[in-house]
Design an enzyme around this catalytic site. Structure first.
Site, PDB file in Angstrom:
ATOM      1  N   SER A 175       0.788  -1.226   0.000  1.00  0.00           N
ATOM      2  CA  SER A 175       0.000   0.000   0.000  1.00  0.00           C
ATOM      3  C   SER A 175       0.819   1.276   0.000  1.00  0.00           C
ATOM      4  O   SER A 175       0.329   2.324  -0.431  1.00  0.00           O
ATOM      5  CB  SER A 175      -0.928   0.010   1.213  1.00  0.00           C
ATOM      6  OG  SER A 175      -0.183  -0.061   2.418  1.00  0.00           O
ATOM      7  N   HIS A 203      -5.495  -3.422  -2.251  1.00  0.00           N
ATOM      8  CA  HIS A 203      -5.162  -2.395  -3.236  1.00  0.00           C
ATOM      9  C   HIS A 203      -5.051  -2.943  -4.659  1.00  0.00           C
ATOM     10  O   HIS A 203      -4.701  -2.205  -5.575  1.00  0.00           O
ATOM     11  CB  HIS A 203      -3.857  -1.700  -2.843  1.00  0.00           C
ATOM     12  CG  HIS A 203      -3.966  -0.963  -1.550  1.00  0.00           C
ATOM     13  ND1 HIS A 203      -4.363   0.348  -1.466  1.00  0.00           N
ATOM     14  CD2 HIS A 203      -3.744  -1.375  -0.268  1.00  0.00           C
ATOM     15  CE1 HIS A 203      -4.380   0.728  -0.196  1.00  0.00           C
ATOM     16  NE2 HIS A 203      -4.013  -0.306   0.547  1.00  0.00           N
ATOM     17  N   LYS A 235     -12.075   0.756  -0.874  1.00  0.00           N
ATOM     18  CA  LYS A 235     -11.098   1.349  -1.792  1.00  0.00           C
ATOM     19  C   LYS A 235     -11.692   1.362  -3.199  1.00  0.00           C
ATOM     20  O   LYS A 235     -12.505   2.215  -3.506  1.00  0.00           O
ATOM     21  CB  LYS A 235      -9.776   0.597  -1.689  1.00  0.00           C
ATOM     22  CG  LYS A 235      -9.195   0.683  -0.273  1.00  0.00           C
ATOM     23  CD  LYS A 235      -7.936  -0.081  -0.112  1.00  0.00           C
ATOM     24  CE  LYS A 235      -7.370   0.085   1.308  1.00  0.00           C
ATOM     25  NZ  LYS A 235      -8.225  -0.521   2.356  1.00  0.00           N
TER      26      LYS A 235
END
Length: 382
Positions: A175, A203, A235
């Site tokens: 990340s 991610h 996300k």
């Protein structure tokens, strides 16, 4: 009693003190922060779905149908048809037998590690793993071994010396640096040593792969090679929560034993409805991933012209290493003066000496936004 003021004063002195930003607008590139218009480049809203009208409308419909809260844990009365449908759709999306929802990625990671590892077992992790994976190792009672970042030889040696049940847990995309774990090599090592492989793809999902399948689609790995997959929904999905996907036996074991599932109130069903909508968009609108890649390429070209040496990353995570926490704060402040929001990332989030600006992109960023960022970065020119 411990004097709590002393560590706070030390954090201020060392440029490590943190304060939350107060937004007066939705999460999107053009925001209002504490009453001031800002152009943001630090969100994890990679696909631009956090303020998408279709997702918001699904959220509203979910509230109308299910109300604002789930009322209890999944195993009491908190599990709605919306939760059930989302879990089935996530299982289909990831090519797994089952998926299980959690209130956060932190809880999902703690659940898997504490369920699969305990006293007498071995947990192996990359040194730059997310804090939730590391904390899971500290709490589960297993023998925790961390190998230097991306050091496959060290990982192999730790697997060879492992005792009891062995779990290797790793970020699919790291990340803070935006680099990818070598999952094919790690899968081969785990297969050789009969160890579980768990991938936290917070991610990667939605961003990597033609269909948004994340790190596993990128590397063309299946459920046999990576038996445990964790993904977050806050996300690229633009909502909240997380899930674990895997075999029928894995999911049933988590339901029976994972304390962060059993003893936590379920996400509101409206969040599940909103996520069902964002999942459909994520799978259908491939242009969002293509746009991200275009932005990353243009940014790296522009940053190189300005003389910045960026770490190798093809992800929408582009770190600009400052070194000291003080320099990172100064850089962030210089950008803020120009209306650009990029928060300074400092220890302990990153190792000491590697404080940085973590520049991130969204499919909602325009070319004009990118040019504004590059123009502002000229004041930081090395």
């Amino acid at each position: 009693m411990k004097d709590l003021r002393l560590p706070l004063e030390r954090a201020r002195r060392d440029h490590l003190y943190r304060r939350p930003l107060v937004l007066d607008s939705p999460q999107q590139p053009e925001m209002v922060v504490a009453g001031r218009p800002m152009l943001g480049f630090c969100s994890n809203d990679y696909l631009g779905l956090a303020a998408d009208a279709r997702v918001a409308e699904a959220f509203h419909r979910g509230i109308d149908r299910w109300g604002s809260g789930s009322g209890a844990a999944h195993l009491v009365t908190g599990h709605s048809r919306a939760h059930e449908q989302l879990e089935q759709e996530l299982a289909d999306f990831t090519g797994r037998e089952r998926a299980l929802l959690f209130s956060s990625g932190y809880m999902a990671n703690l659940a898997v590690i504490a369920t699969l590892s305990g006293r007498g077992d071995t947990l192996i992790e990359d040194r730059l793993n997310h804090a939730s994976l590391i904390d899971g190792g500290r709490l589960c009672g297993a023998r925790l071994r961390r190998f230097p970042h991306a050091d496959l030889a060290a990982a192999g040696k730790q697997l060879q010396n492992a005792t009891g049940e062995t779990l290797l847990a790793v970020d699919g995309v790291f990340s803070m640096d935006g680099d990818l774990a070598d999952l094919p090599a790690l899968a081969g090592l785990c297969r050789q040593h009969q160890a579980w492989l768990m991938v936290d793809d917070a991610h990667g999902l939605g961003v990597l792969g033609s269909n948004g399948g994340g790190s596993l689609e990128h590397w063309r790995l299946d459920a046999q090679q990576v038996p445990v997959l964790m993904g977050t929904l806050g996300k690229a999905f633009g909502t909240a929560g997380a899930f674990v996907a895997g075999s029928e036996a894995l999911i049933e074991t988590l339901i029976q034993e994972a304390r962060t599932y059993i003893f936590t109130t379920a996400l509101p069903a409206a969040v599940a409805e909103a996520t069902r909508s964002s999942l459909k968009i994520l799978r259908k609108e491939r242009w969002r991933r293509e746009r991200l890649q275009e932005l990353v390429e243009k940014f790296r070209e522009g940053a190189a012209r300005l003389g910045f040496a960026l770490p190798a990353s093809t992800m929408p995570i582009q770190p600009l290493i400052a070194g000291s926490a003080q320099t990172a704060l100064e850089w962030s402040g210089l950008l803020a003066e120009q209306g650009i929001l990029v928060t300074a990332i400092r220890p302990p989030t990153v190792p000491r000496g590697s404080a940085r600006l973590r520049i991130t992109f969204s499919a909602s960023h325009t070319d004009e936004h990118l040019q504004r960022l590059l123009a502002a970065l000229e004041r930081l020119r090395p």
